[in-house]
Enzyme design. Structure first.
Site, PDB file in Angstrom:
ATOM      1  N   ASP A   1      39.123  61.675 176.592  1.00 12.21           N
ATOM      2  CA  ASP A   1      39.658  63.023 176.816  1.00 12.21           C
ATOM      3  C   ASP A   1      41.066  63.167 176.241  1.00 12.21           C
ATOM      4  O   ASP A   1      41.828  62.203 176.175  1.00 12.21           O
ATOM      5  CB  ASP A   1      39.672  63.310 178.333  1.00 12.21           C
ATOM      6  CG  ASP A   1      39.818  64.795 178.634  1.00 12.21           C
ATOM      7  OD1 ASP A   1      39.592  65.618 177.726  1.00 12.21           O
ATOM      8  OD2 ASP A   1      40.170  65.130 179.781  1.00 12.21           O
TER       9      ASP A   1
ATOM     10  N   HIS B   1      40.125  66.028 167.338  1.00 11.84           N
ATOM     11  CA  HIS B   1      38.790  65.407 167.359  1.00 11.84           C
ATOM     12  C   HIS B   1      38.641  64.449 166.174  1.00 11.84           C
ATOM     13  O   HIS B   1      38.091  63.356 166.312  1.00 11.84           O
ATOM     14  CB  HIS B   1      37.691  66.481 167.310  1.00 11.84           C
ATOM     15  CG  HIS B   1      37.696  67.399 168.501  1.00 11.84           C
ATOM     16  ND1 HIS B   1      37.790  66.928 169.791  1.00 11.84           N
ATOM     17  CD2 HIS B   1      37.618  68.755 168.599  1.00 11.84           C
ATOM     18  CE1 HIS B   1      37.766  67.959 170.632  1.00 11.84           C
ATOM     19  NE2 HIS B   1      37.680  69.074 169.931  1.00 11.84           N
TER      20      HIS B   1
ATOM     21  N   LEU C   1      26.741  44.508 170.463  1.00 12.80           N
ATOM     22  CA  LEU C   1      27.097  45.609 171.363  1.00 12.80           C
ATOM     23  C   LEU C   1      26.062  46.744 171.319  1.00 12.80           C
ATOM     24  O   LEU C   1      25.640  47.147 170.240  1.00 12.80           O
ATOM     25  CB  LEU C   1      28.466  46.174 170.936  1.00 12.80           C
ATOM     26  CG  LEU C   1      28.964  47.404 171.690  1.00 12.80           C
ATOM     27  CD1 LEU C   1      29.455  47.008 173.085  1.00 12.80           C
ATOM     28  CD2 LEU C   1      30.103  48.091 170.920  1.00 12.80           C
TER      29      LEU C   1
HETATM   30  C1  IPE Z   1      34.678  65.554 179.493  1.00 11.60           C
HETATM   31  O1  IPE Z   1      35.879  66.099 179.033  1.00 11.60           O
HETATM   32  C2  IPE Z   1      33.680  65.499 178.375  1.00 11.60           C
HETATM   33  C3  IPE Z   1      34.005  64.594 177.284  1.00 11.60           C
HETATM   34  C4  IPE Z   1      35.005  63.776 177.225  1.00 11.60           C
HETATM   35  C5  IPE Z   1      33.075  64.605 176.176  1.00 11.60           C
HETATM   36  P1  IPE Z   1      36.216  67.654 179.239  1.00 11.60           P
HETATM   37  O2  IPE Z   1      37.564  67.847 178.689  1.00 11.60           O
HETATM   38  O3  IPE Z   1      35.140  68.478 178.686  1.00 11.60           O
HETATM   39  O4  IPE Z   1      36.172  67.779 180.818  1.00 11.60           O
HETATM   40  P2  IPE Z   1      36.994  68.737 181.790  1.00 11.60           P
HETATM   41  O5  IPE Z   1      36.752  70.124 181.324  1.00 11.60           O
HETATM   42  O6  IPE Z   1      38.424  68.339 181.678  1.00 11.60           O
HETATM   43  O7  IPE Z   1      36.434  68.434 183.131  1.00 11.60           O
HETATM   44  C1  IPE Z   2      37.783  65.345 174.547  1.00 11.64           C
HETATM   45  O1  IPE Z   2      38.973  66.006 174.273  1.00 11.64           O
HETATM   46  C2  IPE Z   2      36.715  65.589 173.504  1.00 11.64           C
HETATM   47  C3  IPE Z   2      35.621  66.475 173.936  1.00 11.64           C
HETATM   48  C4  IPE Z   2      35.467  66.941 175.149  1.00 11.64           C
HETATM   49  C5  IPE Z   2      34.649  66.861 172.943  1.00 11.64           C
HETATM   50  P1  IPE Z   2      39.175  67.525 174.666  1.00 11.64           P
HETATM   51  O2  IPE Z   2      38.669  68.368 173.552  1.00 11.64           O
HETATM   52  O3  IPE Z   2      38.597  67.803 176.002  1.00 11.64           O
HETATM   53  O4  IPE Z   2      40.749  67.623 174.707  1.00 11.64           O
HETATM   54  P2  IPE Z   2      41.634  68.346 175.816  1.00 11.64           P
HETATM   55  O5  IPE Z   2      41.195  67.785 177.151  1.00 11.64           O
HETATM   56  O6  IPE Z   2      41.350  69.804 175.706  1.00 11.64           O
HETATM   57  O7  IPE Z   2      43.033  67.968 175.481  1.00 11.64           O
HETATM   58 MG    MG Z   3      39.323  67.644 177.879  1.00 12.01          MG
END
Ligand code: IPE
Ligand code: IPE
Ligand code: MG
Length: 246
Positions: free
Chosen positions: A21, A38, A132
């Site tokens: 995240d 990303h 893995l």
């Molecule tokens: C969880 O992260 C999903 C992934 C890392 C793929 P999100 O950023 O989508 O989750 P919330 O919205 O903070 O719960």
């Molecule tokens: C995690 O990073 C990747 C996905 C959920 C696809 P985020 O895109 O949720 O990044 P933040 O949490 O908004 O910073």
């Molecule tokens: Mg996120």
């Protein structure tokens, strides 16, 4: 001494799950578009997979795209799907070199055809690898997974293939997407958020949770090793007393 050298290889978790995240915030901090984060996050994935291979870890499961993530702006979703196609394609050679077997869990039929095909191709190509097992949770919802398992079991009971008294935890587990995999002993979430976000709810019943403020694009194998070391310092009691487990 480096974190890696302090790890007790005899007490390595069999399975580590990661909620990757913070890509969006990482990019925003730098005045860039979320998708830039990303893209950078892919470098972290590569480094962490390499780090897992160096330790001879058996299972690594990465939360890559949740069912809820489909609700993001269309442009971001499309860009993530495109990134997935090119990344998976590019990484196959690396997986073969590192003996990595690719796997995926989730509602994979929701993925755009190109992405689905690329993923399947990589899964088939790496199927005989014995190092893995790298599982990508894609279009994944843990609640949906549990409901799906319940449906599978119910239909077997209905058809007479299964007796209701045969239903136990082991049978239930085998009907989850992760059937046959050990439960993760360690769950890592980056970006300072302290929540599970619908990830592996059944499987993490007794996992050790590790949270770091680092945003995913800044996470590297040394951070993975630091998390493993933290895990190894904990006492896992499984409901017993400290005296019993020592
Ligand atoms: C969880 O992260 C999903 C992934 C890392 C793929 P999100 O950023 O989508 O989750 P919330 O919205 O903070 O719960
Ligand atoms: C995690 O990073 C990747 C996905 C959920 C696809 P985020 O895109 O949720 O990044 P933040 O949490 O908004 O910073
Ligand atoms: Mg996120």
């Amino acid at each position: 001494m480096r974190y890696k050298d302090q790890i007790d290889l005899l007490k390595l978790p069999h399975h580590i799950a990661i909620i990757m995240d913070g890509n969006g915030r990482w990019a925003k901090d730098k005045g860039k578009l979320r998708i830039f984060g990303h893209h950078k996050g892919v470098l972290s994935v590569r480094d962490v997979v390499e780090g897992a291979c160096e330790l001879d870890l058996k299972y690594l499961t990465l939360y890559t795209f949740s069912s809820e993530n489909w609700n993001r702006p269309k442009l971001e979703v499309m860009a993530i799907m495109e990134l997935m196609v090119t990344t998976i394609h590019k990484e196959i050679a690396n997986f073969m070199k590192k003996n990595v077997r690719l796997n995926a869990i989730g509602d994979l039929h929701m993925l755009p055809k190109k992405c689905y095909n690329e993923l399947n191709n990589a899964i088939e190509t790496t199927a005989a690898n014995t190092g893995l097992t790298l599982t990508l949770a894609l279009s994944y919802s843990s609640r949906r997974e549990i409901v799906q398992a319940a449906k599978n079991i119910a239909s077997k009971v209905k058809s007479g293939e299964l007796d209701i008294n045969d239903i136990d935890e082991e049978l239930f587990e085998n009907n989850l997407y992760t059937g046959g995999m050990p439960d993760p002993e360690l769950l890592i979430r980056t970006s300072g958020e302290h929540r599970i976000s619908n990830y592996l709810l059944w499987q993490i019943a007794y996992a050790e949770l590790y949270f770091t403020a680092k945003l995913w694009p800044d996470f590297r194998k040394e951070d993975l090793y630091e998390a493993i070391l933290d895990y190894q310092k904990r006492e896992r009691r499984f409901g017993m007393t400290s005296e019993q487990v020592n």
